[in-house]
Design a protein around this motif. Structure first.
Motif, PDB file in Angstrom:
ATOM      1  N   TYR A  92       0.823  -1.218   0.000  1.00  0.00           N
ATOM      2  CA  TYR A  92       0.000   0.000   0.000  1.00  0.00           C
ATOM      3  C   TYR A  92       0.858   1.270   0.000  1.00  0.00           C
ATOM      4  O   TYR A  92       0.584   2.205  -0.740  1.00  0.00           O
ATOM      5  CB  TYR A  92      -0.890   0.045   1.256  1.00  0.00           C
ATOM      6  CG  TYR A  92      -2.099  -0.874   1.263  1.00  0.00           C
ATOM      7  CD1 TYR A  92      -2.137  -2.039   0.492  1.00  0.00           C
ATOM      8  CD2 TYR A  92      -3.204  -0.569   2.060  1.00  0.00           C
ATOM      9  CE1 TYR A  92      -3.246  -2.874   0.534  1.00  0.00           C
ATOM     10  CE2 TYR A  92      -4.314  -1.403   2.095  1.00  0.00           C
ATOM     11  CZ  TYR A  92      -4.319  -2.553   1.332  1.00  0.00           C
ATOM     12  OH  TYR A  92      -5.421  -3.378   1.378  1.00  0.00           O
ATOM     13  N   THR A  93       1.869   1.299   0.870  1.00  0.00           N
ATOM     14  CA  THR A  93       2.632   2.555   0.993  1.00  0.00           C
ATOM     15  C   THR A  93       3.497   2.802  -0.231  1.00  0.00           C
ATOM     16  O   THR A  93       3.800   3.939  -0.563  1.00  0.00           O
ATOM     17  CB  THR A  93       3.571   2.560   2.223  1.00  0.00           C
ATOM     18  OG1 THR A  93       4.663   1.669   1.995  1.00  0.00           O
ATOM     19  CG2 THR A  93       2.836   2.194   3.494  1.00  0.00           C
ATOM     20  N   PHE A 184      14.161  11.120   3.140  1.00  0.00           N
ATOM     21  CA  PHE A 184      12.756  10.914   3.495  1.00  0.00           C
ATOM     22  C   PHE A 184      11.915  12.165   3.244  1.00  0.00           C
ATOM     23  O   PHE A 184      12.289  13.263   3.640  1.00  0.00           O
ATOM     24  CB  PHE A 184      12.646  10.498   4.965  1.00  0.00           C
ATOM     25  CG  PHE A 184      11.235  10.197   5.391  1.00  0.00           C
ATOM     26  CD1 PHE A 184      10.590   9.061   4.916  1.00  0.00           C
ATOM     27  CD2 PHE A 184      10.552  11.046   6.248  1.00  0.00           C
ATOM     28  CE1 PHE A 184       9.292   8.776   5.300  1.00  0.00           C
ATOM     29  CE2 PHE A 184       9.233  10.761   6.630  1.00  0.00           C
ATOM     30  CZ  PHE A 184       8.615   9.622   6.153  1.00  0.00           C
ATOM     31  N   GLN A 185      10.806  11.993   2.562  1.00  0.00           N
ATOM     32  CA  GLN A 185       9.886  13.085   2.269  1.00  0.00           C
ATOM     33  C   GLN A 185       8.612  12.887   3.079  1.00  0.00           C
ATOM     34  O   GLN A 185       7.940  11.866   2.915  1.00  0.00           O
ATOM     35  CB  GLN A 185       9.518  13.079   0.772  1.00  0.00           C
ATOM     36  CG  GLN A 185      10.707  13.114  -0.178  1.00  0.00           C
ATOM     37  CD  GLN A 185      11.391  14.457  -0.180  1.00  0.00           C
ATOM     38  OE1 GLN A 185      10.764  15.499  -0.395  1.00  0.00           O
ATOM     39  NE2 GLN A 185      12.710  14.455   0.078  1.00  0.00           N
ATOM     40  N   LYS A 186       8.306  13.864   3.915  1.00  0.00           N
ATOM     41  CA  LYS A 186       7.081  13.749   4.719  1.00  0.00           C
ATOM     42  C   LYS A 186       5.865  13.625   3.812  1.00  0.00           C
ATOM     43  O   LYS A 186       5.671  14.430   2.893  1.00  0.00           O
ATOM     44  CB  LYS A 186       6.950  14.989   5.592  1.00  0.00           C
ATOM     45  CG  LYS A 186       5.876  14.894   6.665  1.00  0.00           C
ATOM     46  CD  LYS A 186       5.887  16.183   7.503  1.00  0.00           C
ATOM     47  CE  LYS A 186       4.749  16.217   8.500  1.00  0.00           C
ATOM     48  NZ  LYS A 186       5.071  15.508   9.749  1.00  0.00           N
ATOM     49  N   ASN A 187       5.077  12.561   4.017  1.00  0.00           N
ATOM     50  CA  ASN A 187       3.900  12.327   3.186  1.00  0.00           C
ATOM     51  C   ASN A 187       2.955  11.405   3.967  1.00  0.00           C
ATOM     52  O   ASN A 187       2.946  10.184   3.784  1.00  0.00           O
ATOM     53  CB  ASN A 187       4.324  11.684   1.848  1.00  0.00           C
ATOM     54  CG  ASN A 187       3.165  11.583   0.876  1.00  0.00           C
ATOM     55  OD1 ASN A 187       1.990  11.682   1.267  1.00  0.00           O
ATOM     56  ND2 ASN A 187       3.471  11.378  -0.390  1.00  0.00           N
ATOM     57  N   VAL A 192       1.502   6.720   6.289  1.00  0.00           N
ATOM     58  CA  VAL A 192       0.858   6.400   7.572  1.00  0.00           C
ATOM     59  C   VAL A 192      -0.420   5.594   7.314  1.00  0.00           C
ATOM     60  O   VAL A 192      -1.449   6.152   6.931  1.00  0.00           O
ATOM     61  CB  VAL A 192       0.537   7.686   8.370  1.00  0.00           C
ATOM     62  CG1 VAL A 192      -0.074   7.332   9.726  1.00  0.00           C
ATOM     63  CG2 VAL A 192       1.800   8.513   8.559  1.00  0.00           C
ATOM     64  N   MET A 193      -0.317   4.275   7.513  1.00  0.00           N
ATOM     65  CA  MET A 193      -1.424   3.407   7.110  1.00  0.00           C
ATOM     66  C   MET A 193      -2.487   3.266   8.200  1.00  0.00           C
ATOM     67  O   MET A 193      -2.737   2.192   8.737  1.00  0.00           O
ATOM     68  CB  MET A 193      -0.883   2.044   6.661  1.00  0.00           C
ATOM     69  CG  MET A 193      -0.207   2.094   5.296  1.00  0.00           C
ATOM     70  SD  MET A 193      -1.244   2.722   3.947  1.00  0.00           S
ATOM     71  CE  MET A 193      -0.841   4.453   3.899  1.00  0.00           C
ATOM     72  N   VAL A 194      -3.105   4.401   8.528  1.00  0.00           N
ATOM     73  CA  VAL A 194      -4.344   4.364   9.302  1.00  0.00           C
ATOM     74  C   VAL A 194      -5.466   4.133   8.297  1.00  0.00           C
ATOM     75  O   VAL A 194      -5.288   4.385   7.107  1.00  0.00           O
ATOM     76  CB  VAL A 194      -4.553   5.679  10.093  1.00  0.00           C
ATOM     77  CG1 VAL A 194      -3.501   5.798  11.178  1.00  0.00           C
ATOM     78  CG2 VAL A 194      -4.512   6.886   9.163  1.00  0.00           C
ATOM     79  N   ASN A 197      -6.255   6.558   5.356  1.00  0.00           N
ATOM     80  CA  ASN A 197      -5.237   6.631   4.307  1.00  0.00           C
ATOM     81  C   ASN A 197      -5.128   5.311   3.545  1.00  0.00           C
ATOM     82  O   ASN A 197      -4.995   5.302   2.312  1.00  0.00           O
ATOM     83  CB  ASN A 197      -3.875   6.978   4.905  1.00  0.00           C
ATOM     84  CG  ASN A 197      -3.830   8.404   5.437  1.00  0.00           C
ATOM     85  OD1 ASN A 197      -4.633   9.249   5.015  1.00  0.00           O
ATOM     86  ND2 ASN A 197      -2.925   8.664   6.351  1.00  0.00           N
ATOM     87  N   ALA A 198      -5.176   4.207   4.293  1.00  0.00           N
ATOM     88  CA  ALA A 198      -4.968   2.893   3.687  1.00  0.00           C
ATOM     89  C   ALA A 198      -6.050   2.577   2.651  1.00  0.00           C
ATOM     90  O   ALA A 198      -5.770   1.956   1.626  1.00  0.00           O
ATOM     91  CB  ALA A 198      -4.929   1.817   4.767  1.00  0.00           C
ATOM     92  N   ILE A 199      -7.278   3.048   2.919  1.00  0.00           N
ATOM     93  CA  ILE A 199      -8.367   2.829   1.952  1.00  0.00           C
ATOM     94  C   ILE A 199      -7.999   3.445   0.607  1.00  0.00           C
ATOM     95  O   ILE A 199      -8.134   2.825  -0.444  1.00  0.00           O
ATOM     96  CB  ILE A 199      -9.688   3.440   2.481  1.00  0.00           C
ATOM     97  CG1 ILE A 199     -10.251   2.570   3.604  1.00  0.00           C
ATOM     98  CG2 ILE A 199     -10.723   3.570   1.369  1.00  0.00           C
ATOM     99  CD1 ILE A 199     -11.356   3.240   4.398  1.00  0.00           C
ATOM    100  N   LYS A 200      -7.477   4.655   0.655  1.00  0.00           N
ATOM    101  CA  LYS A 200      -7.089   5.331  -0.600  1.00  0.00           C
ATOM    102  C   LYS A 200      -5.923   4.609  -1.261  1.00  0.00           C
ATOM    103  O   LYS A 200      -5.864   4.475  -2.482  1.00  0.00           O
ATOM    104  CB  LYS A 200      -6.697   6.782  -0.307  1.00  0.00           C
ATOM    105  CG  LYS A 200      -7.854   7.640   0.134  1.00  0.00           C
ATOM    106  CD  LYS A 200      -7.369   9.058   0.447  1.00  0.00           C
ATOM    107  CE  LYS A 200      -8.321   9.754   1.409  1.00  0.00           C
ATOM    108  NZ  LYS A 200      -7.624  10.599   2.383  1.00  0.00           N
TER     109      LYS A 200
END
Lengths: 589, 194
Positions: A92-93, A184-187, A192-194, A197-200
């Motif tokens: 997912y990520t 690392f790029q903040k995104n 962050v698989m809450v 977010n994970a649904i998207k």
């Protein structure tokens, strides 16, 4: 320049040439040499480490990828089960810089507890799988894997098998080329698989798989070799090499990208040949997908789904399918039953004394993954279970809680395996008031895979000094009140200590203190010898199961053979001398 | 041995005997001669005193790294029972070269298994031309027991067409440190056995 390289060495070389910067692994046959090769030849450019286990290895590699370094995590097939948790959501990520997860499968379970087919992980996680079929491809495909990972924002599984990993072939060597990536790029939406977010991200995974299917149609990893149109063969990995040799005149669709499949290309290929076969090792992974797409295909009917294939098995399958004449030259010599020669604990192995003591105490021993599993074989026969890494502790606990077993049960686990996945089990034993004894056979190395360092040793893979975890303190910190150390070469004390701890109505740990006799350096003390006139041929030393002890031509009055000791093999551990009732075994003069 | 034909050498023995190093050297000689080479063996659990096999194949183009059964030109065995075990890989007119050594596995002391009776006789009965090599007398003469693999490679070198100077170069490069000269001598001792 050309070199003779194994598949594993080629993968290491490919990681170096194609800009890899970070590599992590837990050792496991047949994957181990990948990281060893990186550490040996490329450590100035590629960071390499033994992680505590495969899950940790993947998580660290994911971090390195998020942080902008082309990264790999390598493991044997069952190691990916341990790492399946990060893997499934990693899909997912997606990645930062290119990320390759290497799974080395072991058809014919030469050195494994099962022969699972890890191509299913690709389908399970919607991650592409790349399958090289020889050493040259093992190196070259790393380039495609990194590029695909970056282009499609996906981890890529590089799936090897024993015969790809451990066969050598001629490989053309290239120069190292690096690719620039930012750190690392903040995104938060991506990383962050809450649930929100994970649904998207799941939707993105599905769309990505569609784009990968298009890519599969055009990638140079999949090649068609049109030849005789009577027989068309779809194959990949090492099975391709067997099929090519068995059926040199057939047409081939060779899959270098094992998932997702190029279904249009397959349909087109199928339309050009009279009969379509899939030749693949283990499960019908391609075959089922092709059949599900409504394409007439034959495969597992002729090429069995267990054990590795070879030219003979593939040939037999095509003979049975009626597309190949039985070879005229029959095998000249029949397979003959010669006595078995199972692997054995080495002479001087520190695990032997523990197994002997446990045999004397008449307990069940739940075992784990490591050399000590060999104590399950005759004459010791003192390991009663072996399932997966870390399982021994939970097994002993469960047998005890079930409360129906007449004898006591102890757990036996190696130092590396305990650190890999035994710590959490021991915590659970203490927490849930188990009373078992856990024996950590601490030989200060990961031995079965050829002597790798681990967090219990004071050296890293790249040879640096580091902190060694103190197992005694660790167990105490988990709440085990009774932690004792024993010298497994001292049979009497080992037996006495184990008896006390096993009888105790509280959880306990016994840690052995002798290093492996092979790694990091070979142990060789003064060898022992048998005084034949004092030997009564009782067989007590034979039951030690040491390869250095053999049956003499000299026999006792009943015709039973006396014992002799090979002075080259004997390391001087003295266990046989300790069990000899007539003191016939002494240090050689 | 014309070079467009594939040559298959199956090297067998017991863990720790030097089978893998021998197959490394053989493969490297074939590679240096410009041939396609593949070799395959299994590492890991089986190495602990178990059976070790190494498949070496070379020629114009090699696909499978494993020799098909019944297709080995030569079986090079480091141990007598292992020669018998793997004989089914040999071609009808293939060559057997075997070290005159018996290694009875620890399992024989349990009394449930016995080492084959007269393995040399059995072998000669099946393959009359089998070369049984007394490496012990040569290692004794050269004063080092760890030369069995290069002696056997010397014997093997007569059965296949790879150049002598290439053999010597590779042995020099691949032998354990400081033993290059001794291993070359051992190779030539083996090569002198016709």
């Amino acid at each position: 320049m050309e070199m003779l390289l194994s598949g594993n060495e080629s993968v290491a070389r490919g990681i170096y040439e194609h800009g890899g910067e970070f590599a992590s692994a837990y050792p496991g046959t047949p994957s181990t040499e990948i990281l060893e090769t990186i550490a040996r030849f490329f450590k100035d450019d590629v960071y390499a480490e033994w992680s505590t286990n495969e899950k940790v290895a993947v998580e660290a590699a994911v971090g390195a990828s998020y942080g902008g370094a082309r990264s790999v995590a390598a493991m044997k097939h069952v190691g990916l089960n341990v790492a399946a948790d990060p893997l499934m959501t990693l899909s997912y990520t997606g990645v930062g810089a290119g990320l390759i997860i290497i799974s080395a499968d072991d058809p014919s379970l030469h050195s494994s507890q099962n022969e699972q087919d890890n191509r299913y992980y690709g389908k399970f996680a919607s991650i592409p799988i790349i399958e090289p079929s020889d050493s040259q491809e093992a190196k070259d495909f790393i380039k495609y894997a990194f590029e695909m990972s970056e282009e499609f924002d996906t981890p890529v599984i590089l799936r090897l098998t024993t015969r790809v990993s451990h066969s050598k072939g001629v490989v053309k060597i290239g120069e190292r080329r690096t690719v620039e990536h930012e750190g690392f790029q903040k995104n938060i939406e991506k990383y962050v698989m809450v649930p929100s977010n994970a649904i998207k991200r799941h939707k993105i995974v599905i769309e990505r798989l569609e784009r990968l299917k298009e890519y599969a149609e055009s990638t140079p990893l999949n090649t068609i070799e049109m030849n005789d149109a009577e027989v068309g063969i779809i194959s990949g990995s090492i099975a391709y090499q067997y099929a090519k040799e068995a059926m040199p005149n057939a047409s081939f669709l060779k899959l270098g990208l094992g998932y997702p499949l190029p279904m249009k290309k397959i349909r087109e290929f199928a339309s050009k040949v009279k009969r379509l076969f899939v030749v693949e090792e283990l499960e019908p992974f391609y075959e089922e997908q092709i059949a599900a797409a409504g394409i007439a295909v034959e495969g597992k009917k002729y090429f069995p789904g267990f054990l590795e294939l070879n030219v003979n098995r593939v040939r037999d399958g095509f003979v049975e399918a009626g597309v190949l004449d039985r070879p005229k030259t029959t095998v000249a010599f029949q397979r003959e039953e010669v006595l078995p020669r199972p692997p054995v604990l080495c002479p001087g192995c520190p695990h032997r004394g523990v197994a002997m003591a446990l045999r004397k105490l008449k307990v069940y021993t739940t075992g784990d993954i490591g050399c000590y599993t060999l104590a399950a074989l005759p004459p010791l026969e003192q390991i009663d279970t072996c399932l997966c890494m870390g399982a021994s502790i939970g097994h002993a606990f469960g047998i005890e809680k079930a409360g129906k077993t007449d004898k006591k049960t102890v757990a036996m686990i190696g130092d590396s395996t305990f650190l890999h996945s035994g710590i959490t089990s021991l915590a659970s034993v203490v927490y849930n008031k188990g009373t078992q004894t856990t024996i950590i056979v601490d030989n200060r190395i990961t031995a079965m895979t050829g002597g790798q360092y681990n967090p219990g040793t004071d050296k890293t893979l790249m040879g640096e000094e580091t902190h060694a975890i103190d197992l005694e303190q660790l167990c105490k910190a988990l709440g085990v009140k009774h932690v004792r150390k024993v010298d497994p070469y001292d049979l009497e004390t080992t037996t006495a200590v184990l008896r006390e701890e096993i009888d105790r109505d509280e959880a306990s740990v016994v840690i052995t203190t002798r290093p492996c006799m092979l790694f990091p350096r070979k142990i060789k003390d003064k060898p022992y010898e048998v005084k034949l006139d004092a030997c009564i041929a009782c067989g007590a030393c034979f039951r030690v199961g040491c390869p250095a002890i053999y049956a003499s031509d000299e026999k006792n009055e009943k015709g039973k053979p006396k014992a002799e000791i090979d002075p080259v093999l004997c390391t001087g551990c003295s266990l046989c001398a300790q069990v000899c009732p007539t003191d016939a075994i002494v240090v050689a003069e | 041995m014309p070079n467009d034909k594939t040559t298959n050498i199956l090297i067998v023995g017991v863990g720790g005997q030097g089978v893998i190093l021998a197959s490394e050297m053989l493969s490297e000689v074939a590679r240096v001669m410009g041939l396609d080479v593949k070799k395959s063996e299994v590492h890991g659990m089986s190495q602990r005193g178990g059976v070790v096999t190494s498949h070496v194949r070379f020629g114009k183009k090699i696909y499978s790294p494993l020799i098909p059964e019944g297709d080995a030109d030569v079986i090079l065995a480091f141990e007598l029972a292992e020669a018998l075990r793997w004989l089914y890989f040999l071609k009808p007119d293939g060559t057997v070269i075997v070290n005159k050594q018996k290694l009875a596995p620890p399992i024989t002391t349990t009394g449930n298994f016995t080492y084959p009776e007269d393995p040399e006789g059995k072998l000669l009965e099946k393959v009359p031309g089998s070369k049984i090599v007394d490496t012990f007398s040569i290692t004794k003469k050269l004063g080092n027991p760890r030369l069995v693999n290069t002696i056997l490679l010397g014997v093997l070198s007569n059965a296949i067409e790879l150049e002598e100077d290439k053999w010597l170069d590779v042995i020099e490069a691949r032998a354990p440190k400081g033993t290059g000269e001794l291993n070359k001598k051992a190779f030539l001792e083996g090569r002198a056995i016709k």
